[in-house]
Design a protein around this motif. Structure first.
Motif, PDB file in Angstrom:
ATOM      1  N   LEU A 273       0.833  -1.206   0.000  1.00 13.17           N
ATOM      2  CA  LEU A 273       0.000   0.000   0.000  1.00 13.17           C
ATOM      3  C   LEU A 273       0.868   1.256   0.000  1.00 13.17           C
ATOM      4  O   LEU A 273       0.572   2.248  -0.680  1.00 13.17           O
ATOM      5  CB  LEU A 273      -0.881  -0.036   1.248  1.00 13.17           C
ATOM      6  N   HIS A 274       1.952   1.200   0.753  1.00 14.11           N
ATOM      7  CA  HIS A 274       2.889   2.322   0.805  1.00 14.11           C
ATOM      8  C   HIS A 274       3.455   2.608  -0.595  1.00 14.11           C
ATOM      9  O   HIS A 274       3.490   3.761  -1.032  1.00 14.11           O
ATOM     10  CB  HIS A 274       4.019   1.981   1.788  1.00 14.11           C
ATOM     11  N   SER A 275       3.853   1.558  -1.300  1.00 19.94           N
ATOM     12  CA  SER A 275       4.418   1.808  -2.637  1.00 19.94           C
ATOM     13  C   SER A 275       3.313   2.249  -3.599  1.00 19.94           C
ATOM     14  O   SER A 275       3.561   3.054  -4.504  1.00 19.94           O
ATOM     15  CB  SER A 275       5.180   0.600  -3.161  1.00 19.94           C
ATOM     16  N   TYR A 276       2.083   1.794  -3.351  1.00 14.38           N
ATOM     17  CA  TYR A 276       0.974   2.285  -4.175  1.00 14.38           C
ATOM     18  C   TYR A 276       0.843   3.804  -4.019  1.00 14.38           C
ATOM     19  O   TYR A 276       0.709   4.530  -5.003  1.00 14.38           O
ATOM     20  CB  TYR A 276      -0.350   1.596  -3.785  1.00 14.38           C
ATOM     21  N   VAL A 277       0.896   4.280  -2.766  1.00 17.29           N
ATOM     22  CA  VAL A 277       0.751   5.724  -2.513  1.00 17.29           C
ATOM     23  C   VAL A 277       1.891   6.494  -3.180  1.00 17.29           C
ATOM     24  O   VAL A 277       1.683   7.542  -3.803  1.00 17.29           O
ATOM     25  CB  VAL A 277       0.727   6.018  -0.994  1.00 17.29           C
ATOM     26  N   LYS A 278       3.114   5.963  -3.059  1.00 14.14           N
ATOM     27  CA  LYS A 278       4.270   6.651  -3.656  1.00 14.14           C
ATOM     28  C   LYS A 278       4.101   6.838  -5.159  1.00 14.14           C
ATOM     29  O   LYS A 278       4.517   7.841  -5.729  1.00 14.14           O
ATOM     30  CB  LYS A 278       5.545   5.837  -3.403  1.00 14.14           C
ATOM     31  N   ASN A 279       3.497   5.831  -5.814  1.00 11.66           N
ATOM     32  CA  ASN A 279       3.382   5.886  -7.270  1.00 11.66           C
ATOM     33  C   ASN A 279       2.051   6.442  -7.757  1.00 11.66           C
ATOM     34  O   ASN A 279       1.838   6.545  -8.960  1.00 11.66           O
ATOM     35  CB  ASN A 279       3.551   4.473  -7.854  1.00 11.66           C
ATOM     36  N   SER A 280       1.160   6.774  -6.815  1.00 12.04           N
ATOM     37  CA  SER A 280      -0.182   7.180  -7.226  1.00 12.04           C
ATOM     38  C   SER A 280      -0.208   8.638  -7.675  1.00 12.04           C
ATOM     39  O   SER A 280       0.481   9.490  -7.120  1.00 12.04           O
ATOM     40  CB  SER A 280      -1.147   6.993  -6.056  1.00 12.04           C
ATOM     41  N   ARG A 281      -1.026   8.898  -8.684  1.00 11.24           N
ATOM     42  CA  ARG A 281      -1.190  10.275  -9.142  1.00 11.24           C
ATOM     43  C   ARG A 281      -2.319  10.957  -8.379  1.00 11.24           C
ATOM     44  O   ARG A 281      -2.364  12.163  -8.276  1.00 11.24           O
ATOM     45  CB  ARG A 281      -1.485  10.311 -10.639  1.00 11.24           C
ATOM     46  N   CYS A 282      -3.272  10.161  -7.841  1.00  8.58           N
ATOM     47  CA  CYS A 282      -4.433  10.807  -7.203  1.00  8.58           C
ATOM     48  C   CYS A 282      -4.302  10.942  -5.690  1.00  8.58           C
ATOM     49  O   CYS A 282      -5.110  11.603  -5.063  1.00  8.58           O
ATOM     50  CB  CYS A 282      -5.733  10.100  -7.570  1.00  8.58           C
ATOM     51  N   VAL A 283      -3.307  10.284  -5.073  1.00  5.32           N
ATOM     52  CA  VAL A 283      -3.174  10.410  -3.614  1.00  5.32           C
ATOM     53  C   VAL A 283      -1.813  11.031  -3.285  1.00  5.32           C
ATOM     54  O   VAL A 283      -0.777  10.538  -3.725  1.00  5.32           O
ATOM     55  CB  VAL A 283      -3.295   9.030  -2.927  1.00  5.32           C
ATOM     56  N   GLN A 284      -1.848  12.125  -2.547  1.00  4.92           N
ATOM     57  CA  GLN A 284      -0.618  12.793  -2.118  1.00  4.92           C
ATOM     58  C   GLN A 284      -0.126  12.167  -0.817  1.00  4.92           C
ATOM     59  O   GLN A 284      -0.925  11.875   0.053  1.00  4.92           O
ATOM     60  CB  GLN A 284      -0.911  14.272  -1.821  1.00  4.92           C
ATOM     61  N   LEU A 285       1.190  12.040  -0.693  1.00  3.97           N
ATOM     62  CA  LEU A 285       1.728  11.549   0.578  1.00  3.97           C
ATOM     63  C   LEU A 285       1.837  12.743   1.539  1.00  3.97           C
ATOM     64  O   LEU A 285       2.933  13.202   1.838  1.00  3.97           O
ATOM     65  CB  LEU A 285       3.087  10.890   0.356  1.00  3.97           C
ATOM     66  N   ASN A 286       0.691  13.250   1.980  1.00  6.59           N
ATOM     67  CA  ASN A 286       0.699  14.404   2.889  1.00  6.59           C
ATOM     68  C   ASN A 286       0.787  13.931   4.339  1.00  6.59           C
ATOM     69  O   ASN A 286       0.894  12.734   4.608  1.00  6.59           O
ATOM     70  CB  ASN A 286      -0.547  15.267   2.653  1.00  6.59           C
ATOM     71  N   VAL A 287       0.716  14.869   5.274  1.00  9.10           N
ATOM     72  CA  VAL A 287       0.954  14.509   6.672  1.00  9.10           C
ATOM     73  C   VAL A 287      -0.129  13.554   7.199  1.00  9.10           C
ATOM     74  O   VAL A 287       0.139  12.682   8.021  1.00  9.10           O
ATOM     75  CB  VAL A 287       1.101  15.775   7.556  1.00  9.10           C
ATOM     76  N   ARG A 288      -1.353  13.662   6.657  1.00 12.52           N
ATOM     77  CA  ARG A 288      -2.426  12.783   7.122  1.00 12.52           C
ATOM     78  C   ARG A 288      -2.168  11.339   6.685  1.00 12.52           C
ATOM     79  O   ARG A 288      -2.290  10.406   7.489  1.00 12.52           O
ATOM     80  CB  ARG A 288      -3.754  13.292   6.550  1.00 12.52           C
ATOM     81  N   VAL A 289      -1.797  11.177   5.423  1.00 16.68           N
ATOM     82  CA  VAL A 289      -1.503   9.830   4.925  1.00 16.68           C
ATOM     83  C   VAL A 289      -0.250   9.285   5.617  1.00 16.68           C
ATOM     84  O   VAL A 289      -0.204   8.114   6.014  1.00 16.68           O
ATOM     85  CB  VAL A 289      -1.326   9.857   3.390  1.00 16.68           C
ATOM     86  N   ALA A 290       0.752  10.166   5.797  1.00 16.90           N
ATOM     87  CA  ALA A 290       1.994   9.723   6.436  1.00 16.90           C
ATOM     88  C   ALA A 290       1.722   9.267   7.872  1.00 16.90           C
ATOM     89  O   ALA A 290       2.293   8.276   8.334  1.00 16.90           O
ATOM     90  CB  ALA A 290       3.018  10.851   6.419  1.00 16.90           C
ATOM     91  N   THR A 291       0.836   9.953   8.579  1.00 18.81           N
ATOM     92  CA  THR A 291       0.495   9.554   9.947  1.00 18.81           C
ATOM     93  C   THR A 291      -0.142   8.165   9.952  1.00 18.81           C
ATOM     94  O   THR A 291       0.190   7.324  10.791  1.00 18.81           O
ATOM     95  CB  THR A 291      -0.480  10.574  10.581  1.00 18.81           C
ATOM     96  N   ALA A 292      -1.033   7.937   8.977  1.00 21.85           N
ATOM     97  CA  ALA A 292      -1.658   6.615   8.882  1.00 21.85           C
ATOM     98  C   ALA A 292      -0.600   5.549   8.580  1.00 21.85           C
ATOM     99  O   ALA A 292      -0.681   4.422   9.069  1.00 21.85           O
ATOM    100  CB  ALA A 292      -2.739   6.626   7.806  1.00 21.85           C
ATOM    101  N   LEU A 293       0.416   5.917   7.780  1.00 23.30           N
ATOM    102  CA  LEU A 293       1.501   4.974   7.484  1.00 23.30           C
ATOM    103  C   LEU A 293       2.329   4.670   8.742  1.00 23.30           C
ATOM    104  O   LEU A 293       2.655   3.513   9.014  1.00 23.30           O
ATOM    105  CB  LEU A 293       2.427   5.559   6.401  1.00 23.30           C
TER     106      LEU A 293
END
Ligand SMILES: [Zn+2]
Ligand SMILES: [Zn+2]
Length: 624
Positions: A273-293
């Motif tokens: 899922l982490h690598s999906y986020v890194k490569n995704s065009r529609c999801v930004q790795l912002n602080v909210r997503v990073a906290t969930a990670l």
């Protein structure tokens, strides 16, 4: 109505954006196409200059143009200046407010309109209903709509259904839904979300599967339902299906699925899922997503990955620091958790109540009594945070584990809030751990006499009575257990092999490799006995002979999962197990020995924390 200052009506250079005279019709059509507040005020100036502002169609469009471009203040001032505004003026203003979440002002406009003696239309009702939070006002509007013969209008019915669904009245929502000849996707989504929120997952899924075209809102609602109601595996599977569909996941989807993976504790899925986020065009790795990670990696037993994500975040807020502090506490690395607190204060961040739960847990897991007391004091006196029941629970746990059981008991007795079951369980567990059976019995008597004993306490109660030889009481607890009819949540342990999750309950025979698993289990049980392990048969509550009790212990879910891990992973690799309940002490002792005998590291997450079994000992120091 507020009297906001309207833009000046000084001549604008190219007022209408159109050569030639500005007529009322022309002004109305230009206003209808207007999308910015700046453009609205330019047109407003031109309209005033031409004396067209008394034209009702122009005045209405102007009011609506300001509302649409976010200048609700200007829009309201215009409404206030309109002579005898009609329902349509009010409806537009109500819609502008309620669609922006300004519920109370929206409803105040409805009330103004009704006191002017104007009757609502279907549009007025469907614009007002989204502003109703809570059922009483919603029901009143429903009755009113019925009286005006508007409740059958498809927009009104959809808004009513959404109102009931939002307020959690599934029956009322469903009744409206069943009357709809061809429910709009908005109605289906509202109904589906209502079911998903209340945990009626099968009903939600039926609606979901029936939708020919699903947008991301439907996918998120269904995934959320699974995540919030203990079905993380289903949430993850649905997300994989979503990726194959035409719907694009958004930030909400990813945060939900990360929370599902955190529940599962399956780090391979988490990494994917982490690598999906890194490569995704529609999801930004912002602080909210990073906290969930960070949270996911901590709960999946990979502190290193959590730390790497944490350090990669540019603008860390207190929420992500809290996730990291809780992570360290969960893994028993209390020193690090306490260090993090100093660092976040150095950064000028202010702790929250969650920060202190992490810190108190860290102290509790490592027996740091003085530090815990001092955090508890400073939380209230230095940081102005009132302790909640969870904080008291942490303190009771901290004191009880450290053997200060009388002090813990006094703390519980001095509470002005009603102590919860978690606190009583902590106290009883402390009494058993430190063999203070006199106090244990006093607490047990109190709980039984006041009807406060629940299924989570029966084993502890029965152990305490058994230890002091009160066999009549033991029998009483057992019959209470039977009579309560509450099934104890069955222990379930999961292990991830090659990104696939295998779940085991005690005595599980459902796995295709059952024979091999049980053969390995026999071998394990024989080996630990050779190393001096004595099965803790007093943990088994049923009236059975010793041999049968031993057998019952031998097939506990965590032992089955470890046996499966041993036969299906590379020698020397780490075995990671996640259990839904607290670790049982017999399994804890066996897993310690197995880590030594097989030279395997075993990372074991129970309901409260992590145990890292290495070479015959556990990072919890047998203190959990
Ligand atoms: Zn066990
Ligand atoms: Zn442990």
């Amino acid at each position: 109505m507020s009297a906001a200052v309207l833009p000046s009506v000084a001549p604008a250079s190219d007022s209408g954006g159109h050569h030639g005279a500005l007529t009322a019709d022309r002004a109305a059509s230009l206003l209808a196409a207007c999308s910015t507040a700046r453009r609205a005020s330019e047109l407003h100036a031109a309209v005033v200059r031409k004396g067209l502002d008394s034209d009702r169609a122009v005045a209405f469009r102007l009011q609506r143009a300001y509302a649409a471009s976010g200048r609700l203040d200007h829009s309201l001032t215009l409404l206030g200046r309109t002579k005898d505004p009609t329902t349509i003026f009010y409806t537009s203003a109500i819609h502008a407010h309620s669609s922006r979440g300004l519920h109370l002002p929206g409803l105040a406009l409805l009330s103004d309109m009704l006191s002017e003696g104007l009757l609502p239309t279907a549009h007025t009702l469907s614009a007002s209903l989204p502003a109703c939070r809570g059922l009483s006002l919603g029901r009143a509007l429903h009755a009113y709509a019925f009286k005006l013969a508007l409740s059958g209008d498809s927009y009104v019915a959809t808004a009513l259904l959404s109102m009931y669904a939002r307020a959690g009245d599934a029956a009322a929502a469903r009744a409206l839904f069943d009357e709809m000849p061809d429910p709009h996707v908005v109605s289906v989504t509202a109904m589906l979300t209502c079911y998903a929120n209340m945990g009626a997952l099968d009903d939600a899924r039926r609606l979901f599967d029936g939708l020919p075209r699903k947008d991301f809102i439907c996918w998120n609602a269904m995934i959320d339902g699974y995540t919030q109601h203990g079905k993380p595996n289903e949430a993850l599977q649905l997300f994989r299906r979503m990726l194959r569909s035409s719907a694009e996941p958004d930030e909400v989807t990813v945060v939900l699925v990360l929370s599902a993976v955190a529940q599962l504790g399956t780090v391979e899925s988490g990494k994917w899922l982490h690598s999906y986020v890194k490569n995704s065009r529609c999801v930004q790795l912002n602080v909210r997503v990073a906290t969930a990670l960070v949270d996911m990696y901590c709960k999946c037993g990979s502190l290193e990955d959590a730390v790497a994500v944490f350090h990669g975040i540019g603008n860390k807020d207190i929420v992500v620091w809290n996730a990291m502090i809780n992570g360290y506490a969960m893994h028993g690395d209390s020193r690090k958790a306490l260090e993090m607190f100093v660092q976040l204060r150095d950064q000028g961040l202010w702790p929250t109540d969650i920060t202190f739960i992490g810190l108190l847990n860290a102290c509790s897991h490592s027996g740091l009594v003085e530090e815990g007391r001092s955090f508890f004091q400073s939380m209230e006196h230095e940081y102005g945070i009132d302790p909640k029941i969870e904080h008291y629970g942490c303190m009771v746990d901290l004191l009880g584990r450290a053997g200060l059981i009388e002090e813990a008991f006094h703390l519980v007795q001095s509470l002005t809030i009603t102590p919860d079951a978690v606190m009583w369980v902590s106290l009883l567990a402390a009494c058993r751990l430190h063999k203070n059976m006199a106090l244990g019995q006093r607490i047990a008597d109190f709980l039984v006499a006041n009807g406060l004993a629940n299924s989570g306490m029966y084993i502890l109660l029965s152990n305490i009575y058994a230890a002091v030889g009160k066999w009549e009481e033991v029998a009483r607890v057992r019959s209470m257990m039977k009579a309560s009819g509450i099934q104890k949540e069955p222990g379930c342990s999961a292990i991830e092999i090659d990104r696939k999750v295998y779940e085991f309950v005690a005595g599980d025979m459902s796995h295709p490799c059952t024979d091999e698993i049980y053969a390995m289990l026999d071998k394990m049980n024989a080996l630990v006995k050779e190393h001096g392990h004595v099965p803790q048969t007093e943990l088994v509550l049923h009236d059975l002979d010793e041999a049968t009790k031993e057998k019952a212990l031998a097939v506990h879910s965590e032992k089955l999962a470890v046996a499966f891990g041993l036969i299906s992973s590379r020698p020397g690799s780490t075995i990671k197990i996640v259990k839904n309940l607290r670790a049982c002490s017999d399994c804890h002792a066996v897993l310690k020995l197995i880590s030594k005998i097989t030279s395997r590291k075993i990372v074991f997450r129970d309901r409260n924390r992590f145990h890292h079994f290495v070479d015959g000992s556990c990072t919890c120091g047998d203190y959990w």
